[in-house]
Design an enzyme around this catalytic site. Structure first.
Site, PDB file in Angstrom:
ATOM      1  N   ARG A 227     -24.536  -8.125  -5.822  1.00 45.65           N
ATOM      2  CA  ARG A 227     -25.987  -8.233  -5.906  1.00 45.65           C
ATOM      3  C   ARG A 227     -26.454  -9.267  -6.920  1.00 45.65           C
ATOM      4  O   ARG A 227     -27.328 -10.085  -6.632  1.00 45.65           O
ATOM      5  CB  ARG A 227     -26.617  -6.894  -6.349  1.00 45.65           C
ATOM      6  CG  ARG A 227     -26.943  -5.966  -5.241  1.00 45.65           C
ATOM      7  CD  ARG A 227     -26.836  -4.558  -5.750  1.00 45.65           C
ATOM      8  NE  ARG A 227     -25.451  -4.308  -6.054  1.00 45.65           N
ATOM      9  CZ  ARG A 227     -24.564  -3.903  -5.145  1.00 45.65           C
ATOM     10  NH1 ARG A 227     -24.936  -3.626  -3.951  1.00 45.65           N
ATOM     11  NH2 ARG A 227     -23.301  -3.742  -5.466  1.00 45.65           N
ATOM     12  N   THR A 228     -25.909  -9.201  -8.120  1.00 45.34           N
ATOM     13  CA  THR A 228     -26.451 -10.058  -9.166  1.00 45.34           C
ATOM     14  C   THR A 228     -26.227 -11.528  -8.808  1.00 45.34           C
ATOM     15  O   THR A 228     -27.161 -12.331  -8.834  1.00 45.34           O
ATOM     16  CB  THR A 228     -25.817  -9.707 -10.527  1.00 45.34           C
ATOM     17  OG1 THR A 228     -26.004  -8.306 -10.740  1.00 45.34           O
ATOM     18  CG2 THR A 228     -26.463 -10.470 -11.660  1.00 45.34           C
TER      19      THR A 228
ATOM     20  N   LYS B 241      -6.078 -21.117 -17.267  1.00 49.28           N
ATOM     21  CA  LYS B 241      -5.254 -22.061 -18.029  1.00 49.28           C
ATOM     22  C   LYS B 241      -5.488 -21.900 -19.532  1.00 49.28           C
ATOM     23  O   LYS B 241      -4.993 -22.680 -20.325  1.00 49.28           O
ATOM     24  CB  LYS B 241      -5.588 -23.496 -17.620  1.00 49.28           C
ATOM     25  CG  LYS B 241      -5.365 -23.785 -16.137  1.00 49.28           C
ATOM     26  CD  LYS B 241      -5.690 -25.244 -15.856  1.00 49.28           C
ATOM     27  CE  LYS B 241      -5.793 -25.521 -14.373  1.00 49.28           C
ATOM     28  NZ  LYS B 241      -6.392 -26.824 -14.093  1.00 49.28           N
TER      29      LYS B 241
ATOM     30  N   ARG C  89     -21.801 -13.918 -16.209  1.00 44.47           N
ATOM     31  CA  ARG C  89     -21.304 -12.531 -16.259  1.00 44.47           C
ATOM     32  C   ARG C  89     -19.897 -12.580 -16.825  1.00 44.47           C
ATOM     33  O   ARG C  89     -19.069 -13.384 -16.390  1.00 44.47           O
ATOM     34  CB  ARG C  89     -21.281 -11.896 -14.881  1.00 44.47           C
ATOM     35  CG  ARG C  89     -20.500 -10.582 -14.906  1.00 44.47           C
ATOM     36  CD  ARG C  89     -20.720  -9.732 -13.723  1.00 44.47           C
ATOM     37  NE  ARG C  89     -22.065  -9.208 -13.679  1.00 44.47           N
ATOM     38  CZ  ARG C  89     -22.465  -8.289 -12.810  1.00 44.47           C
ATOM     39  NH1 ARG C  89     -21.634  -7.813 -11.917  1.00 44.47           N
ATOM     40  NH2 ARG C  89     -23.698  -7.850 -12.821  1.00 44.47           N
TER      41      ARG C  89
ATOM     42  N   HIS D 239     -27.617  -6.005 -19.728  1.00 44.95           N
ATOM     43  CA  HIS D 239     -27.814  -6.567 -18.382  1.00 44.95           C
ATOM     44  C   HIS D 239     -29.331  -6.718 -18.184  1.00 44.95           C
ATOM     45  O   HIS D 239     -29.951  -5.996 -17.401  1.00 44.95           O
ATOM     46  CB  HIS D 239     -27.195  -5.610 -17.356  1.00 44.95           C
ATOM     47  CG  HIS D 239     -26.996  -6.184 -15.994  1.00 44.95           C
ATOM     48  ND1 HIS D 239     -27.579  -7.361 -15.558  1.00 44.95           N
ATOM     49  CD2 HIS D 239     -26.274  -5.719 -14.928  1.00 44.95           C
ATOM     50  CE1 HIS D 239     -27.209  -7.585 -14.299  1.00 44.95           C
ATOM     51  NE2 HIS D 239     -26.421  -6.610 -13.911  1.00 44.95           N
TER      52      HIS D 239
HETATM   53  C1  NCD Z   1     -24.134  -3.138 -12.411  1.00 43.79           C
HETATM   54  C2  NCD Z   1     -23.340  -3.964 -13.416  1.00 43.79           C
HETATM   55  O1  NCD Z   1     -22.656  -4.904 -13.031  1.00 43.79           O
HETATM   56  O2  NCD Z   1     -23.462  -3.640 -14.584  1.00 43.79           O
HETATM   57  N1  NCD Z   1     -24.216  -3.725 -11.164  1.00 43.79           N
HETATM   58  C3  NCD Z   1     -25.252  -4.577 -10.916  1.00 43.79           C
HETATM   59  O3  NCD Z   1     -25.383  -5.599 -11.549  1.00 43.79           O
HETATM   60  N2  NCD Z   1     -26.150  -4.191 -10.002  1.00 43.79           N
HETATM   61  C4  NCD Z   1     -23.735  -1.720 -12.356  1.00 43.79           C
HETATM   62  C5  NCD Z   1     -22.305  -1.367 -12.140  1.00 43.79           C
HETATM   63  O4  NCD Z   1     -21.441  -2.218 -11.953  1.00 43.79           O
HETATM   64  O5  NCD Z   1     -22.034  -0.168 -12.144  1.00 43.79           O
END
Ligand code: NCD
Length: 298
Positions: free
Chosen positions: A50-51, A79, A100, A128
């Protein structure tokens, strides 16, 4: 230039401003090719559906471009390249970096080396913030956020979405009910911080203790990948599950949210109840990220 690293960096008026902008994007009130000459680098050193895809969708909807690293294995990180070097290089390619990373603090570190804005798309068990904005956006579409009762259920120890959201809700006079299996409680330092910010925080072990009082129930999955070993994961796995039977006598307007992915903690039969709002919530990631990208690349 500004970075989006932690909800701690935001005042309420900053959040409201971004949510208002997101609402305009959602209503189609924007120039379609607004980010035509802009390019975002999506650096995802941890899995995401999703993100990553909603950031890419948001760029595409605004006529912008993006480049991405989708796995550690396919990049020079294997590397031994440092995050600092990768960020310095990407700063020369892109107008913003969406990161991320499995390590808490990675986004903050990246922002110290970047010469373009960095958006934290999740740093380990840390923060997040763009998820929190879409969570708030989803709540706000149904009810005023001020003074409501929110239950956070699940892995509150490692769940970064829960950490970010709790901090944001403390700016809205929300009463927070934390509900976590033993060992996965919200870190004491965060509870202390929330109370310092004037928030009423009530801790529970079982969701049934509080379910009928809630306006919003925010469910999270157990963050298996952050456990030190598999035995400690199996001790708590499947320790909570929302089913339609639990939802008798809840508030009529109860909203069940989940950042997704879910891993068994919400029975799919709940999807057909009027309380389930998590797919709508995921959809809201697009207008919210359009607003964020636009703000940082002005
Ligand atoms: C979340 C995350 O990556 O922190 N997912 C997301 O971004 N929608 C929640 C999760 O991974 O549980």
């Amino acid at each position: 230039m500004y970075h989006i690293i932690s909800i701690r960096d935001f005042e309420r008026r900053d959040l409201d401003y971004l949510l208002d902008r997101a609402q305009e994007f959602d209503a189609g009130k924007y120039q379609p090719r607004m980010l035509e000459d802009k390019l975002a680098a999506l650096l995802f050193v941890e899995p995401s559906t999703r993100t990553r895809m909603s950031f890419a969708t948001a760029m595409a909807r605004l006529g912008g471009m993006w480049i991405s690293v989708d796995s550690v294995e396919a990049s020079s990180i294997v590397k031994g390249e440092t995050l600092a070097d990768t960020i310095r290089v990407l700063s020369g390619y892109a107008d913003a970096i969406v990161l991320r990373h499995p390590k808490e603090g990675a986004a903050r570190l990246a922002s110290e080396f970047a010469t373009v804005p960095v958006i934290n798309a999740g740093d380990g068990a840390g923060q997040h913030p763009s998820q929190t904005l879409l969570d708030l956006y989803t709540i706000r579409q149904a009810m005023p956020v001020d003074g409501i009762s929110v239950g956070l259920l699940g892995d509150l120890r490692y769940g970064r979405t829960a950490h970010s959201l709790a901090l944001a809700l403390s700016l809205y006079g929300v009463t927070l009910h934390t509900i976590a299996p033993e060992g996965l409680e919200m870190p004491e330092s965060i509870i202390f911080e929330l109370r310092e910010r004037g928030m009423e925080v009530v801790e529970h072990k079982d969701v049934q203790e509080v379910l009928q009082e809630l306006d919003v129930l925010y469910v999270t999955r157990i963050q298996r990948e952050r456990f030190p070993d598999s035995a400690s994961y199996y001790n708590v796995a499947s320790s909570y599950r929302i089913t339609p039977d639990l939802l008798t006598d809840v508030r009529e307007h109860l909203m069940i949210l989940h950042p997704l992915p879910r891993a068994g903690e919400i029975d799919p039969a709940v999807d057909r109840t009027p309380y389930a709002r998590y797919f709508e919530q995921a959809r809201n990631g697009v207008p919210v990220r359009m607003a964020l990208l636009r703000e940082v690349m002005r």
